[in-house]
Design a protein around this motif. Structure first.
Motif, PDB file in Angstrom:
ATOM      1  N   TRP A  54       0.710  -1.295  -0.143  1.00  0.00           N
ATOM      2  CA  TRP A  54       0.089  -0.084  -0.110  1.00  0.00           C
ATOM      3  C   TRP A  54       0.924   1.303   0.073  1.00  0.00           C
ATOM      4  N   GLN A  55       0.280   2.277  -0.730  1.00  0.00           N
ATOM      5  CA  GLN A  55       1.169   3.696  -0.899  1.00  0.00           C
ATOM      6  C   GLN A  55       0.119   4.761  -0.214  1.00  0.00           C
ATOM      7  N   ALA A  56       0.604   5.448   0.554  1.00  0.00           N
ATOM      8  CA  ALA A  56      -0.177   6.627   1.196  1.00  0.00           C
ATOM      9  C   ALA A  56       0.490   7.695   0.742  1.00  0.00           C
ATOM     10  N   SER A  57      -0.249   8.778   0.548  1.00  0.00           N
ATOM     11  CA  SER A  57       0.104  10.195   0.267  1.00  0.00           C
ATOM     12  C   SER A  57      -1.079  11.126   0.792  1.00  0.00           C
ATOM     13  N   TYR A  58      -0.719  12.456   0.894  1.00  0.00           N
ATOM     14  CA  TYR A  58      -1.627  13.470   1.161  1.00  0.00           C
ATOM     15  C   TYR A  58      -0.976  14.628   0.759  1.00  0.00           C
ATOM     16  N   VAL A  59      -1.909  15.722   0.745  1.00  0.00           N
ATOM     17  CA  VAL A  59      -1.551  17.035   0.210  1.00  0.00           C
ATOM     18  C   VAL A  59      -1.466  17.813   1.534  1.00  0.00           C
ATOM     19  N   GLY A  60      -0.200  18.443   1.744  1.00  0.00           N
ATOM     20  CA  GLY A  60       0.105  19.160   2.978  1.00  0.00           C
ATOM     21  C   GLY A  60      -0.420  20.551   3.027  1.00  0.00           C
TER      22      GLY A  60
ATOM     23  N   ASP B 142       1.386  22.917   2.653  1.00  0.00           N
ATOM     24  CA  ASP B 142       2.141  23.628   1.558  1.00  0.00           C
ATOM     25  C   ASP B 142       1.585  23.550   0.253  1.00  0.00           C
ATOM     26  N   GLY B 143       0.324  22.647  -0.013  1.00  0.00           N
ATOM     27  CA  GLY B 143      -0.105  22.634  -1.303  1.00  0.00           C
ATOM     28  C   GLY B 143       0.405  21.619  -2.043  1.00  0.00           C
ATOM     29  N   LEU B 144       1.761  20.999  -1.617  1.00  0.00           N
ATOM     30  CA  LEU B 144       2.205  19.722  -2.374  1.00  0.00           C
ATOM     31  C   LEU B 144       1.874  18.401  -1.904  1.00  0.00           C
ATOM     32  N   ARG B 145       1.784  17.458  -2.867  1.00  0.00           N
ATOM     33  CA  ARG B 145       1.835  16.084  -2.385  1.00  0.00           C
ATOM     34  C   ARG B 145       2.950  15.538  -1.748  1.00  0.00           C
ATOM     35  N   HIS B 146       2.570  14.831  -0.527  1.00  0.00           N
ATOM     36  CA  HIS B 146       3.742  14.413   0.185  1.00  0.00           C
ATOM     37  C   HIS B 146       3.389  12.875   0.153  1.00  0.00           C
ATOM     38  N   ASN B 147       4.322  11.819  -0.224  1.00  0.00           N
ATOM     39  CA  ASN B 147       4.336  10.429   0.037  1.00  0.00           C
ATOM     40  C   ASN B 147       4.910   9.956   1.140  1.00  0.00           C
ATOM     41  N   ALA B 148       4.369   8.780   1.367  1.00  0.00           N
ATOM     42  CA  ALA B 148       4.929   8.250   2.780  1.00  0.00           C
ATOM     43  C   ALA B 148       6.410   7.973   2.252  1.00  0.00           C
ATOM     44  N   PRO B 149       7.484   7.696   3.265  1.00  0.00           N
ATOM     45  CA  PRO B 149       8.924   7.250   2.671  1.00  0.00           C
ATOM     46  C   PRO B 149       9.010   5.943   2.531  1.00  0.00           C
ATOM     47  N   VAL B 150       7.943   5.112   2.979  1.00  0.00           N
ATOM     48  CA  VAL B 150       7.861   3.637   2.557  1.00  0.00           C
ATOM     49  C   VAL B 150       6.557   3.267   2.028  1.00  0.00           C
ATOM     50  N   THR B 151       6.378   1.886   1.534  1.00  0.00           N
ATOM     51  CA  THR B 151       5.254   1.481   1.232  1.00  0.00           C
ATOM     52  C   THR B 151       4.807   0.477   2.457  1.00  0.00           C
TER      53      THR B 151
ATOM     54  N   SER C 216      -1.995  13.393   9.757  1.00  0.00           N
ATOM     55  CA  SER C 216      -3.334  14.393   9.809  1.00  0.00           C
ATOM     56  C   SER C 216      -3.163  15.021  11.281  1.00  0.00           C
ATOM     57  N   ALA C 217      -2.856  14.139  12.332  1.00  0.00           N
ATOM     58  CA  ALA C 217      -2.906  14.966  13.587  1.00  0.00           C
ATOM     59  C   ALA C 217      -1.722  15.970  13.841  1.00  0.00           C
ATOM     60  N   ALA C 218      -0.558  15.619  13.063  1.00  0.00           N
ATOM     61  CA  ALA C 218       0.487  16.885  12.941  1.00  0.00           C
ATOM     62  C   ALA C 218       0.012  17.924  12.288  1.00  0.00           C
ATOM     63  N   VAL C 219      -0.792  18.011  11.369  1.00  0.00           N
ATOM     64  CA  VAL C 219      -1.140  19.121  10.726  1.00  0.00           C
ATOM     65  C   VAL C 219      -2.190  19.803  11.524  1.00  0.00           C
ATOM     66  N   THR C 220      -3.183  19.027  12.201  1.00  0.00           N
ATOM     67  CA  THR C 220      -4.118  19.596  12.887  1.00  0.00           C
ATOM     68  C   THR C 220      -3.431  20.410  14.260  1.00  0.00           C
ATOM     69  N   THR C 221      -2.386  19.804  14.682  1.00  0.00           N
ATOM     70  CA  THR C 221      -1.814  20.429  16.129  1.00  0.00           C
ATOM     71  C   THR C 221      -0.700  21.398  15.684  1.00  0.00           C
ATOM     72  N   HIS C 222      -0.508  21.604  14.436  1.00  0.00           N
ATOM     73  CA  HIS C 222       0.497  22.625  14.069  1.00  0.00           C
ATOM     74  C   HIS C 222       1.909  22.145  14.080  1.00  0.00           C
TER      75      HIS C 222
ATOM     76  N   TRP D 141       3.172  19.741  12.118  1.00  0.00           N
ATOM     77  CA  TRP D 141       3.781  19.377  10.748  1.00  0.00           C
ATOM     78  C   TRP D 141       4.850  20.050  10.152  1.00  0.00           C
ATOM     79  N   ARG D 142       5.796  19.412   9.623  1.00  0.00           N
ATOM     80  CA  ARG D 142       7.092  20.059   8.959  1.00  0.00           C
ATOM     81  C   ARG D 142       7.179  19.309   7.770  1.00  0.00           C
ATOM     82  N   PRO D 143       7.566  19.803   6.819  1.00  0.00           N
ATOM     83  CA  PRO D 143       7.767  18.944   5.349  1.00  0.00           C
ATOM     84  C   PRO D 143       9.327  18.127   5.483  1.00  0.00           C
ATOM     85  N   ALA D 144       8.942  17.027   5.160  1.00  0.00           N
ATOM     86  CA  ALA D 144      10.217  16.087   5.321  1.00  0.00           C
ATOM     87  C   ALA D 144      11.200  16.648   4.120  1.00  0.00           C
TER      88      ALA D 144
END
Length: 98
Positions: free
Chosen positions: A38-44, A46-55, A70-76, A78-81
């Motif tokens: 499974w591959q996971a990703s989200y739009v952060g 910053d407006g960019l799509r971020h993929n999980a570092p692993v599958t 999602s929790a990191a984004v909600t609680t402010h 979140w930092r881009p990898a």
């Protein structure tokens, strides 16, 4: 008094394709790869799509990773990898190796 038939709402037909299970993820995107992983990703934020570092081996593992992001984004928190770039060799190191 006349007998009136009950009013039955008419439901529009669904368009073909798309989500047939009637559920949609609140945050992120999951997809099953041909390998079965499974591959996971989200739009952060910053407006960019971020993929999980692993599958992930299971869908549950991928969902958990998305929940943590999602929790990191909600609680402010979140930092881009930052992608790890290999350090460029110095000219001296390159010359010695050559």
């Amino acid at each position: 008094m006349a007998n009136l038939a009950p009013v039955v709402p008419i439901r529009p037909k669904r368009a073909p394709g798309g989500n047939t299970k009637g559920t949609r993820r609140r945050f992120g995107y999951l997809r099953k790869l041909p390998s079965g992983r499974w591959q996971a990703s989200y739009v952060g934020p910053d407006g960019l799509r971020h993929n999980a570092p692993v599958t992930f081996e299971t869908k549950g593992d991928a969902t958990t990773w998305l929940d943590l992001q999602s929790a990191a984004v909600t609680t402010h928190q979140w930092r881009p990898a930052t992608p790890e770039k290999p350090a460029a060799p110095t000219f001296t190191a390159y010359a010695e190796e050559w």
